[in-house]
Design a protein around this motif. Structure first.
Motif, PDB file in Angstrom:
ATOM      1  N   TYR A 101     -12.315 -52.796 -43.539  1.00  0.00           N
ATOM      2  CA  TYR A 101     -12.244 -51.964 -44.747  1.00  0.00           C
ATOM      3  C   TYR A 101     -11.956 -50.498 -44.393  1.00  0.00           C
ATOM      4  O   TYR A 101     -11.070 -49.864 -44.972  1.00  0.00           O
ATOM      5  N   HIS A 145      -9.648 -47.472 -53.760  1.00  0.00           N
ATOM      6  CA  HIS A 145      -9.895 -48.863 -54.173  1.00  0.00           C
ATOM      7  C   HIS A 145      -9.477 -49.823 -53.063  1.00  0.00           C
ATOM      8  O   HIS A 145      -8.342 -49.809 -52.610  1.00  0.00           O
ATOM      9  N   GLU A 149     -18.367 -48.834 -50.970  1.00  0.00           N
ATOM     10  CA  GLU A 149     -19.199 -50.017 -51.124  1.00  0.00           C
ATOM     11  C   GLU A 149     -19.259 -50.867 -49.860  1.00  0.00           C
ATOM     12  O   GLU A 149     -20.075 -51.789 -49.772  1.00  0.00           O
ATOM     13  N   TYR A 150     -18.410 -50.552 -48.870  1.00  0.00           N
ATOM     14  CA  TYR A 150     -18.358 -51.363 -47.653  1.00  0.00           C
ATOM     15  C   TYR A 150     -18.498 -50.553 -46.372  1.00  0.00           C
ATOM     16  O   TYR A 150     -18.888 -51.093 -45.336  1.00  0.00           O
ATOM     17  N   GLU A 192     -10.994 -53.395 -52.929  1.00  0.00           N
ATOM     18  CA  GLU A 192     -11.312 -54.804 -53.175  1.00  0.00           C
ATOM     19  C   GLU A 192     -11.244 -55.130 -54.665  1.00  0.00           C
ATOM     20  O   GLU A 192     -12.041 -54.640 -55.458  1.00  0.00           O
ATOM     21  N   ASP A 193     -10.289 -55.983 -55.049  1.00  0.00           N
ATOM     22  CA  ASP A 193     -10.117 -56.352 -56.453  1.00  0.00           C
ATOM     23  C   ASP A 193     -11.228 -57.260 -56.966  1.00  0.00           C
ATOM     24  O   ASP A 193     -11.530 -57.258 -58.161  1.00  0.00           O
ATOM     25  N   ASN A 194     -11.817 -58.051 -56.088  1.00  0.00           N
ATOM     26  CA  ASN A 194     -12.755 -59.084 -56.531  1.00  0.00           C
ATOM     27  C   ASN A 194     -14.219 -58.647 -56.534  1.00  0.00           C
ATOM     28  O   ASN A 194     -15.102 -59.474 -56.755  1.00  0.00           O
ATOM     29  N   GLU A 195     -14.467 -57.363 -56.294  1.00  0.00           N
ATOM     30  CA  GLU A 195     -15.850 -56.877 -56.277  1.00  0.00           C
ATOM     31  C   GLU A 195     -16.424 -56.857 -57.697  1.00  0.00           C
ATOM     32  O   GLU A 195     -15.741 -56.483 -58.650  1.00  0.00           O
ATOM     33  N   THR A 226     -15.387 -50.343 -59.353  1.00  0.00           N
ATOM     34  CA  THR A 226     -15.776 -51.414 -58.436  1.00  0.00           C
ATOM     35  C   THR A 226     -14.757 -51.531 -57.317  1.00  0.00           C
ATOM     36  O   THR A 226     -13.575 -51.245 -57.507  1.00  0.00           O
ATOM     37  N   GLY A 227     -15.228 -51.959 -56.136  1.00  0.00           N
ATOM     38  CA  GLY A 227     -14.330 -52.193 -55.014  1.00  0.00           C
ATOM     39  C   GLY A 227     -13.961 -50.964 -54.223  1.00  0.00           C
ATOM     40  O   GLY A 227     -12.996 -50.972 -53.454  1.00  0.00           O
ATOM     41  N   CYS A 228     -14.725 -49.872 -54.374  1.00  0.00           N
ATOM     42  CA  CYS A 228     -14.434 -48.643 -53.630  1.00  0.00           C
ATOM     43  C   CYS A 228     -14.770 -48.801 -52.145  1.00  0.00           C
ATOM     44  O   CYS A 228     -15.676 -49.560 -51.773  1.00  0.00           O
ATOM     45  N   CYS A 286     -19.714 -49.394 -57.934  1.00  0.00           N
ATOM     46  CA  CYS A 286     -19.939 -48.265 -57.039  1.00  0.00           C
ATOM     47  C   CYS A 286     -20.714 -47.196 -57.817  1.00  0.00           C
ATOM     48  O   CYS A 286     -20.798 -47.245 -59.054  1.00  0.00           O
TER      49      CYS A 286
END
Length: 315
Positions: A244, A167, A186-187, A169-172, A181-183, A176
């Motif tokens: 990231y 993990h 994803e970036y 990103e908390d705000n994603e 979310t925020g994995c 995924c």
């Protein structure tokens, strides 16, 4: 009589197979289709039939075969039990026992495909000479394999080394593929780089060669080609990618203390320019005792899986 080993890499579309001698020299390689219909019931019988056909072609007797190693997607424990492989239609069963039975009792070992590919890169690829390394595959997703003291780190059911799902990103808000979310995936994957590029292009009016193509035609290659041309916006996108991934690898280093990170997959075709964006963020955030980890590009390409599978048997 010589000794031989077979390495098998099961993908969603094709199964790659390799025949090796006892020293790990690749003697032959070939592919067969992956038949995933009917819950993948034909996959292992097809593999067994193909290996038997190759043995007949090469006049290799069963007694000359040390064993068969196999890598496949999904969690696979040290005993060779797979705990579901959605892309193949598999549920939970013993790959080792099933394939061994189809091959008249030959020794069979199995592992997660990413872990097995990491073993291959350590043995004959970009990580040669290392006994503690992390392989990172930057493709459609982010795959990973961790080697500790020369052996794969698999975990309780073979789900160890899932680097792409750290993990970050908390705000994603976009999910995924794993459902979270925020994995990292994803970036830092090819699709992740495209996501970063599209967001950057939509958030500003800064001139960029990336604007010469429709958004749907932008790829990770497009972005890094633009980086090499000195495009300012592309460089910013590469900086986000590097931040990231650099931070993610720093977290892994703090747990596993690798000698080297070996980077492969489609994004790695950009070359060592990737390290210019990854290393600064890695060095800034990693525990100082792990800061000397080296970075290298993978060298085995699509053959990493069959090499690693063969190594499973030769360990």
């Amino acid at each position: 009589m010589g000794k031989y080993v077979f390495g098998v890499d099961v993908g969603g579309t094709t199964v790659k197979l390799g025949m090796f001698d006892g020293e790990g020299t690749l003697l032959d390689k070939w592919e067969i289709p992956t038949r995933t219909e009917n819950s993948g019931e034909n996959i292992l019988p097809d593999i067994a039939q193909s290996i038997k056909a190759k043995m007949a072609e090469k006049t290799v007797e069963k007694e000359q075969v040390v064993g068969v190693g196999l890598g496949a997607p999904g969690p696979i424990d040290a005993a060779g039990t797979v705990y579901g492989a959605v892309n193949l239609g598999w549920g939970t069963f013993s790959i080792s026992d099933t394939l061994s039975g189809l091959l008249e009792g030959m020794a069979v070992k199995a592992g997660n495909d990413a872990n097995v590919a990491a073993l291959g890169e350590m043995w004959k690829g970009g990580g040669q000479g290392c006994r503690n390394m992390v392989a990172v595959t930057l493709g459609t997703g982010v795959g990973g394999g961790i080697i500790v003291n020369g052996s794969m780190l698999t975990g309780a059911i073979g789900a160890g080394g899932e680097i792409g799902h750290i993990h970050m990103e908390d705000n994603e808000t976009e999910p995924c593929g794993c459902g979270n979310t925020g994995c990292l995936e994803e970036y830092a994957s090819a699709t992740g780089v495209v996501r970063l590029a599209k967001r950057a292009l939509q958030a500003c009016d800064e001139p960029s060669v990336l604007r010469e193509k429709p958004l749907e035609r932008i790829s990770a290659k497009t972005v890094f080609d633009a980086v090499k041309e000195g495009d300012a916006l592309a460089i910013k996108i590469a900086g986000q990618f590097g931040e990231y991934l650099g931070k993610g690898l720093a977290m892994i280093a703090g747990v596993t203390n690798p000698e080297m990170f070996v980077i492969g997959g489609g994004v790695s075709k950009a070359g060592e320019v990737l390290f210019d964006y990854i290393r600064p963020h890695f060095e800034r955030t990693v525990f100082k005792g792990c800061r000397n980890a080296k970075f290298a590009l993978a060298t085995l390409g699509n053959d990493a899986g069959i090499y690693g599978a063969a190594k499973l048997v030769l360990e």
